[in-house]
Design an enzyme around this catalytic site. Structure first.
Site, mmCIF file in Angstrom:
data_model
loop_
_atom_site.group_PDB
_atom_site.id
_atom_site.type_symbol
_atom_site.label_atom_id
_atom_site.label_comp_id
_atom_site.label_asym_id
_atom_site.label_seq_id
_atom_site.Cartn_x
_atom_site.Cartn_y
_atom_site.Cartn_z
ATOM 1 N N GLU A 234 9.627 1.671 10.537
ATOM 2 C CA GLU A 234 10.636 2.620 10.130
ATOM 3 C C GLU A 234 9.921 3.939 10.325
ATOM 4 O OE1 GLU A 234 13.579 2.534 9.411
ATOM 5 O OE2 GLU A 234 13.850 0.092 9.647
ATOM 6 N N GLY B 153 2.510 4.893 12.617
ATOM 7 C CA GLY B 153 3.244 3.600 13.333
ATOM 8 C C GLY B 153 2.504 2.901 14.647
ATOM 9 N N CYS C 58 13.390 11.245 6.387
ATOM 10 C CA CYS C 58 13.440 10.766 7.685
ATOM 11 C C CYS C 58 14.855 11.172 8.442
ATOM 12 C CB CYS C 58 13.026 9.253 7.771
ATOM 13 S SG CYS C 58 14.079 8.349 6.522
ATOM 14 N N GLU D 160 -1.077 7.288 -0.228
ATOM 15 C CA GLU D 160 -2.217 7.677 -1.339
ATOM 16 C C GLU D 160 -2.105 8.794 -2.198
ATOM 17 O OE1 GLU D 160 -2.053 7.430 2.128
ATOM 18 O OE2 GLU D 160 -3.568 8.917 3.119
ATOM 19 N N GLY E 132 6.477 5.222 7.775
ATOM 20 C CA GLY E 132 6.015 6.441 8.160
ATOM 21 C C GLY E 132 6.151 7.091 9.382
ATOM 22 N N GLY E 133 5.028 7.809 9.788
ATOM 23 C CA GLY E 133 5.205 8.670 10.929
ATOM 24 C C GLY E 133 4.910 7.848 12.407
ATOM 25 N N GLU F 14 9.685 16.159 14.853
ATOM 26 C CA GLU F 14 10.117 16.118 13.529
ATOM 27 C C GLU F 14 9.302 16.879 12.592
ATOM 28 O OE1 GLU F 14 8.703 12.527 11.267
ATOM 29 O OE2 GLU F 14 10.791 12.428 10.709
ATOM 30 N N LYS G 178 0.738 -1.333 0.042
ATOM 31 C CA LYS G 178 -0.108 0.101 -0.065
ATOM 32 C C LYS G 178 0.902 1.262 -0.176
ATOM 33 C CE LYS G 178 -1.724 2.873 2.994
ATOM 34 N NZ LYS G 178 -1.826 4.283 1.912
HETATM 35 P P1 NAD Z 1 2.240 8.499 7.237
HETATM 36 O O1 NAD Z 1 2.542 7.964 8.658
HETATM 37 O O2 NAD Z 1 1.318 9.828 7.289
HETATM 38 O O3 NAD Z 1 2.034 7.460 6.256
HETATM 39 C C1 NAD Z 1 2.989 6.421 6.084
HETATM 40 C C2 NAD Z 1 2.043 5.465 5.234
HETATM 41 O O4 NAD Z 1 1.185 4.899 6.238
HETATM 42 C C3 NAD Z 1 0.916 5.970 4.268
HETATM 43 O O5 NAD Z 1 0.843 4.931 3.063
HETATM 44 C C4 NAD Z 1 -0.313 6.114 4.871
HETATM 45 O O6 NAD Z 1 -1.499 5.917 4.018
HETATM 46 C C5 NAD Z 1 -0.311 4.952 5.951
HETATM 47 N N1 NAD Z 1 -1.232 5.298 7.036
HETATM 48 C C6 NAD Z 1 -1.476 6.269 7.811
HETATM 49 N N2 NAD Z 1 -2.299 5.947 8.748
HETATM 50 C C7 NAD Z 1 -2.520 4.504 8.841
HETATM 51 C C8 NAD Z 1 -2.910 3.775 9.799
HETATM 52 N N3 NAD Z 1 -3.721 4.085 10.843
HETATM 53 N N4 NAD Z 1 -2.809 2.246 9.621
HETATM 54 C C9 NAD Z 1 -2.005 1.748 8.567
HETATM 55 N N5 NAD Z 1 -1.158 2.682 7.533
HETATM 56 C C10 NAD Z 1 -1.651 4.010 7.760
HETATM 57 O O7 NAD Z 1 3.793 9.270 6.889
HETATM 58 P P2 NAD Z 1 4.024 9.997 5.668
HETATM 59 O O8 NAD Z 1 3.484 11.412 6.183
HETATM 60 O O9 NAD Z 1 3.803 9.344 4.345
HETATM 61 O O10 NAD Z 1 5.544 9.840 5.687
HETATM 62 C C11 NAD Z 1 6.519 10.755 6.661
HETATM 63 C C12 NAD Z 1 6.860 10.086 7.759
HETATM 64 O O11 NAD Z 1 7.612 8.933 7.247
HETATM 65 C C13 NAD Z 1 8.035 10.749 8.360
HETATM 66 O O12 NAD Z 1 7.524 10.602 9.863
HETATM 67 C C14 NAD Z 1 9.391 10.050 8.189
HETATM 68 O O13 NAD Z 1 10.106 10.316 8.824
HETATM 69 C C15 NAD Z 1 8.874 8.633 8.050
HETATM 70 N N6 NAD Z 1 9.783 8.170 7.034
HETATM 71 C C16 NAD Z 1 10.823 7.144 7.668
HETATM 72 C C17 NAD Z 1 11.799 6.430 7.068
HETATM 73 C C18 NAD Z 1 12.648 5.601 7.706
HETATM 74 O O14 NAD Z 1 13.517 4.810 6.988
HETATM 75 N N7 NAD Z 1 12.611 5.471 8.977
HETATM 76 C C19 NAD Z 1 11.823 6.628 5.697
HETATM 77 C C20 NAD Z 1 11.058 7.542 5.107
HETATM 78 C C21 NAD Z 1 10.046 8.176 5.782
#
Ligand code: NAD
Length: 506
Positions: free
Chosen positions: A258, A241, A297, A186, A236-237, A400, A183
């Site tokens: 991550e 997470g 990140c 979006e 993700g965030g 962050e 996934k």
């Molecule tokens: P986000 O958490 O908003 O979304 C990440 C993904 O999770 C998206 O596909 C989103 O649709 C999905 N998601 C959102 N809510 C969810 C839920 N309740 N259940 C399951 N999936 C859900 O993050 P973002 O804004 O897309 O990305 C930015 C974040 O990602 C930053 O915090 C960044 O530091 C982190 N990031 C970390 C790494 C790493 O390697 N540690 C790499 C890239 C990005």
């Protein structure tokens, strides 16, 4: 705004080898961050589409050939995928630029790194021993520890490095013999959609690779909670997470996270002793904080500089930050693209406002740039921003930002530098700049972060694990540990001369 009726709706849900629309018929506009105009309509999947994709992946794992395909064949397929990525580098790099707002050159580099990930995991599995023989202390016992695919993997990825983050999951998942549902974010799904076609072209059997485009709170949440999913790997965030880990807990599936970072860049005065060294340290601090508009990140958004060189360092940083050429990522000469969305820009603006209220001193940026031929009105641009006189209690220093904002703190002693650099709930990455090799190794040893750079910032190697301490996550991607995430470990104990035990006399 373009009339969305002109846009071609793409089938972006792939289940069991077939491209589909969403079961509900819903669609979503994907916007170009450089002008906020939609350039494609994609399927907006929901729980129903997710269930179908999981069913397909489950069937392909339980009844299909992929988990039992010889390792050499799986590795060969991964290498073919890498070749196809190289073939389509220009097109995919451009697509990544359009989707995520980065420059086309950054997009191309991303695609090179994606190909490297496929090659790395192909080589890793191809070179492995089939199992570890354990000495059971008897010639009549044959004992071996083997690794097997874990099953159906749910792979959830963010928008900043859409295909790169997906590849760090997809390549090891396939190398280990799993099936998956991915996934993508979006708002940036297009290159992951394109990769699914390349996997099929390379010969991956139907049902092994499935994709559902759609929001996190429906598709992502369903993937995390579904009892037929064996592993969820999320990038993700922190907030999302945490929700993923909670949703996954009742079915006791394996979870890899991550998450974000608040990454210190520690600069000692001795790293600026000559003009050349000073220029390098400033240039790298600029790159650490502002590449991809800081939406990284591991962005070095927290400069911790020795007090004696602060004024000179910050003045030069601010001068150079003010010269960064912002614009649409496809325009010649542009060094930095827009932020990915209006929401992201509003978040960055709120952090800068709060910092200024808390006493930070603005040295550069701090606002939206004027539109220009390279920067269309409506694009989500924000100027690279340097905030001096920051301290650890400020919200902008603790949280962050995920945008082009660099905060400056100072230290006088090595202990103070280390304490500041470790004063974060995150622990993804950090750097130390010094001409003193002993101090470099000492400080690197004391920093509580998953990656430490000495006199550098940002490079990573597919052979070396990537991941975070603290709230930056659980588990590791890349390297041998990044493959181990996608496996179960099994001990096979064979008695070659079975006899009765006679514990029970009767
Ligand atoms: P986000 O958490 O908003 O979304 C990440 C993904 O999770 C998206 O596909 C989103 O649709 C999905 N998601 C959102 N809510 C969810 C839920 N309740 N259940 C399951 N999936 C859900 O993050 P973002 O804004 O897309 O990305 C930015 C974040 O990602 C930053 O915090 C960044 O530091 C982190 N990031 C970390 C790494 C790493 O390697 N540690 C790499 C890239 C990005």
């Amino acid at each position: 705004m373009a009339d969305t009726a002109e846009l071609q709706a793409r089938k972006t849900i792939h289940v069991d080898g077939e491209w589909r629309e969403a079961a509900s018929g819903a669609t979503r506009e994907i916007l170009d961050p450089a002008d906020a105009r939609p350039f494609v309509l994609v399927a907006e999947g929901d729980e129903k589409d997710t269930d179908l994709a999981i069913e397909a992946a489950r069937r392909a794992f339980d009844q299909g050939d992929w988990p039992h395909t010889p390792v050499a064949e799986r590795a060969a397929l991964l290498r073919r995928v890498a070749d196809l990525l190289v073939r389509d580098r220009e097109e995919l790099g451009l697509l990544e630029s359009r989707d995520a707002g980065k420059t086309v050159e950054e997009g191309r580099v991303d695609i090179d790194c994606v190909a490297d990930a496929f090659r790395y995991f192909a080589d890793l599995v191809a070179g492995e021993a089939p199992g570890r023989v354990v000495d059971a202390g008897s010639p009549e016992i044959h004992s071996v520890v083997v690794h097997e695919p874990i099953g159906v993997c749910a792979l959830i990825t963010p928008w900043n490095y859409p295909l790169l983050q997906a590849s760090w999951k997809i390549a090891p998942a396939l190398a280990a013999g799993n099936t998956f549902v991915v996934k993508p974010s979006e708002i940036t799904p297009m290159t992951t959609v394109a990769l699914i076609d390349l996997l099929a072209e390379a010969g991956l059997p139907a049902g092994v690779a499935n994709i559902v485009t759609g929001p996190g709170h429906t598709v992502g949440a369903r993937l995390a909670e579904h009892p037929d999913v064996d592993l969820v790997s999320f990038t993700g965030g922190l907030v999302s997470g945490t929700k993923v880990a909670q949703a996954a807990a009742p079915s006791v599936k394996k979870v890899a996270l991550e998450l974000g970072g608040k990454n210190p860049n520690v600069v000692f005065a001795d790293a600026c002793a000559t003009d050349e060294a000073f220029d390098t340290a400033v240039d790298q601090a600029l790159n650490a904080a502002f590449i991809h508009s800081g939406q990284v990140c591991s962005a070095g958004g927290r400069l911790i500089v020795e007090e004696s060189v602060r004024d000179r360092f910050v003045a030069e940083l601010a001068r150079r930050a003010g010269r960064i050429r912002l614009g649409r990522g496809t325009e010649d000469g542009v060094e930095c693209g827009p932020l990915v969305s209006e929401q992201q820009r509003a978040k960055v603006e709120a952090y800068v406002d709060s910092a200024l209220k808390e006493g930070a001193v603005l040295r550069s940026g701090g606002k939206r740039p004027e539109p220009s031929p390279q920067r269309p009105e409506g694009g989500y641009f924000y100027e690279p921003t340097v905030l001096d006189r920051c301290h650890r209690e400020m919200k902008v220093v603790r949280e962050e930002v995920f945008g082009p904002v660099l905060t400056v703190e100072t230290f006088r002693t090595e202990d103070e530098a280390v304490a500041l650099a470790n004063d974060t709930e995150y622990g993804l990455a950090g750097a130390v700049w010094t001409a003193d090799a002993g101090r470099a190794r000492r400080v690197a040893g004391r920093l509580r972060h998953g990656t430490i750079w000495i006199n550098d910032f940002h490079p990573y190697l597919p052979q070396a694990e990537w991941g975070g301490f603290g709230k930056s996550g659980v588990g590791r991607e890349l390297g041998p540990a990044g493959l181990a995430e996608y496996r179960e470990t099994k001990h096979i104990y064979q008695n070659l001369a079975p006899k009765p035990v006679r514990w029970f006399a009767g």
